[in-house]
Design an enzyme around this catalytic site. Structure first.
Site, PDB file in Angstrom:
ATOM      1  N   ASP A  94      11.259  27.952  37.404  1.00 55.89           N
ATOM      2  CA  ASP A  94      10.829  26.556  37.364  1.00 55.89           C
ATOM      3  C   ASP A  94      11.930  25.605  37.838  1.00 55.89           C
ATOM      4  O   ASP A  94      12.298  24.663  37.125  1.00 55.89           O
ATOM      5  CB  ASP A  94      10.396  26.165  35.949  1.00 55.89           C
ATOM      6  CG  ASP A  94       9.422  27.161  35.345  1.00 55.89           C
ATOM      7  OD1 ASP A  94       8.618  27.727  36.100  1.00 55.89           O
ATOM      8  OD2 ASP A  94       9.464  27.360  34.124  1.00 55.89           O
ATOM      9  N   GLU A 116      -0.703  24.275  35.511  1.00 51.57           N
ATOM     10  CA  GLU A 116       0.569  23.931  34.876  1.00 51.57           C
ATOM     11  C   GLU A 116       1.543  23.419  35.923  1.00 51.57           C
ATOM     12  O   GLU A 116       1.223  23.317  37.112  1.00 51.57           O
ATOM     13  CB  GLU A 116       1.150  25.143  34.138  1.00 51.57           C
ATOM     14  CG  GLU A 116       1.486  26.325  35.025  1.00 51.57           C
ATOM     15  CD  GLU A 116       2.001  27.530  34.242  1.00 51.57           C
ATOM     16  OE1 GLU A 116       1.839  27.560  33.012  1.00 51.57           O
ATOM     17  OE2 GLU A 116       2.568  28.451  34.875  1.00 51.57           O
ATOM     18  N   HIS A 133       5.686  26.446  40.799  1.00 51.10           N
ATOM     19  CA  HIS A 133       6.459  25.616  39.878  1.00 51.10           C
ATOM     20  C   HIS A 133       7.857  25.277  40.386  1.00 51.10           C
ATOM     21  O   HIS A 133       8.870  25.727  39.874  1.00 51.10           O
ATOM     22  CB  HIS A 133       6.561  26.252  38.509  1.00 51.10           C
ATOM     23  CG  HIS A 133       6.881  25.230  37.456  1.00 51.10           C
ATOM     24  ND1 HIS A 133       6.573  25.414  36.135  1.00 51.10           N
ATOM     25  CD2 HIS A 133       7.464  24.017  37.537  1.00 51.10           C
ATOM     26  CE1 HIS A 133       6.953  24.345  35.440  1.00 51.10           C
ATOM     27  NE2 HIS A 133       7.506  23.481  36.282  1.00 51.10           N
ATOM     28  N   ARG A 181      11.406  23.253  54.263  1.00 47.74           N
ATOM     29  CA  ARG A 181      10.948  21.923  54.640  1.00 47.74           C
ATOM     30  C   ARG A 181       9.431  21.894  54.662  1.00 47.74           C
ATOM     31  O   ARG A 181       8.783  22.892  54.974  1.00 47.74           O
ATOM     32  CB  ARG A 181      11.509  21.575  56.030  1.00 47.74           C
ATOM     33  CG  ARG A 181      11.359  20.132  56.441  1.00 47.74           C
ATOM     34  CD  ARG A 181      12.326  19.818  57.580  1.00 47.74           C
ATOM     35  NE  ARG A 181      12.202  20.745  58.681  1.00 47.74           N
ATOM     36  CZ  ARG A 181      11.587  20.469  59.822  1.00 47.74           C
ATOM     37  NH1 ARG A 181      11.023  19.300  60.005  1.00 47.74           N
ATOM     38  NH2 ARG A 181      11.535  21.351  60.792  1.00 47.74           N
TER      39      ARG A 181
END
Length: 334
Positions: A38, A213, A275, A309
């Site tokens: 994360d 999430e 995430h 990118r």
């Protein structure tokens, strides 16, 4: 406040192939960090700050100057140690670092000392001054009136209002995670009860478990693009979905439109991408994403950190495909 606001026209760029890059510019390879979960990266002046949970606390790494892709070689500092007792002493997950006015705030999820997942709530730390390395004061929970299970909270501003979005259970039992949003009356306080803005109803959101999430906001003048992670995080099919919010009241569920399929998903080389967070190149002319992926197919929560990118088309983000171990040009200005 240092927020990730994008002037879309200035940040539109053309994807470059490895062949076109050969011999022309400095390059780097993924992964940019060998162990990662994360990853949240924020640009602060000429440095990037990576915040992550590890061991029994929260750490911040300051990158070398004007250098995103070598952030793992930066200076790492522990900014908070979890208490030995209380509601936030174990399973510290997905911290984020936000600069608001003249202070820094860390939002993170944690649970009780018995490591009961049902105890997970969001918490907030506040810095004593303008230094992202603290010291920090633990201000306890940041919650809506419902005070239910919550993880992956993030803050953003849109049209002079501040919002907090997070992943939560619809009730008190594990099995499904939705996305909720509430207005913030201060950096540490939410107003009212969170509004449901997304449920995992589409096929790509329901691999192994129905999960939404890890929301992250890309904010432009007239829209909020809330990028979220879908399906079970330990599977190869973890992927990004996209909610687009517009209008004056993002607390109205009708203000949000969900893209019908994943906007960033596994390839034959990269598994379980998701995430992460978004930033810009050192000179501010390019949009960049930092995210985790599984080390190999079936690796579950054994993850690495990648960077690449992304571009824009018609005012909306275009993420393309996850980039594996091939050469990429370093961010502009690095």
């Amino acid at each position: 406040m240092r927020s990730f606001w994008l002037g879309v026209t200035a940040l539109t760029a053309t994807a470059l192939t490895a062949a076109a890059l050969a011999g022309c510019a400095p390059t780097f390879n993924n992964p940019i960090k060998d162990v990662a979960n994360d990853p949240y990266v924020v640009k602060d002046g000429s440095h990037y700050l990576l915040i992550e949970s590890a061991e029994d606390g929260i750490w911040v790494t300051a990158s070398p100057e004007k250098n995103l892709t070598d952030i793992a070689q930066g200076v790492r500092t522990k900014v908070w140690t979890a208490p030995s007792d209380g509601p936030n002493c174990r399973d510290v997950w997905a911290p984020e670092l936000h600069h608001i006015d003249t202070r820094w705030y860390v939002y993170y999820a944690a649970t009780t000392c018995d490591e009961d997942n049902a105890g997970h709530r969001m918490f907030v730390l506040e810095s004593a001054g303008d230094d992202p390395l603290g010291p920090y004061t633990d201000l306890g929970k940041i919650t809506d009136a419902a005070d239910r299970w919550a993880i992956d909270g993030t803050r953003f501003e849109f049209q002079d209002r501040a919002y907090f979005a997070w992943s939560g259970w619809p009730g008190t039992a594990d099995g499904q995670q939705n996305l909720y949003i509430a207005e913030m009356t201060s950096p540490t306080t939410l107003a009212g009860t969170g509004v449901l803005i997304s449920e995992p109803t589409l096929d790509f959101e329901r691999h192994t478990m129905p999960i939404n999430e890890g929301p992250q906001a890309l904010v432009t003048e007239d829209r909020v693009f809330l990028v979220y992670s879908a399906s079970a995080s330990w599977t190869d099919d973890y992927a990004y979905g996209l909610l687009t919010g517009a209008g004056k009241d993002l607390l109205d569920p009708s203000a949000w439109t969900k893209s019908p399929g994943p906007v960033f998903e596994r390839t034959g080389e990269v598994f379980g991408p998701g995430h992460g967070s978004f930033t810009t190149s050192p000179d501010g002319t390019e949009s960049w994403m930092v995210y985790h992926s599984a080390r190999y197919s079936g690796a579950g929560w054994d993850r690495v950190m990648n960077a690449q990118r992304f571009t824009w088309k018609d005012g909306a983000p275009v993420f393309g495909e996850p980039f594996g171990e091939g050469d990429q040009r370093v961010p502009s200005g690095q």
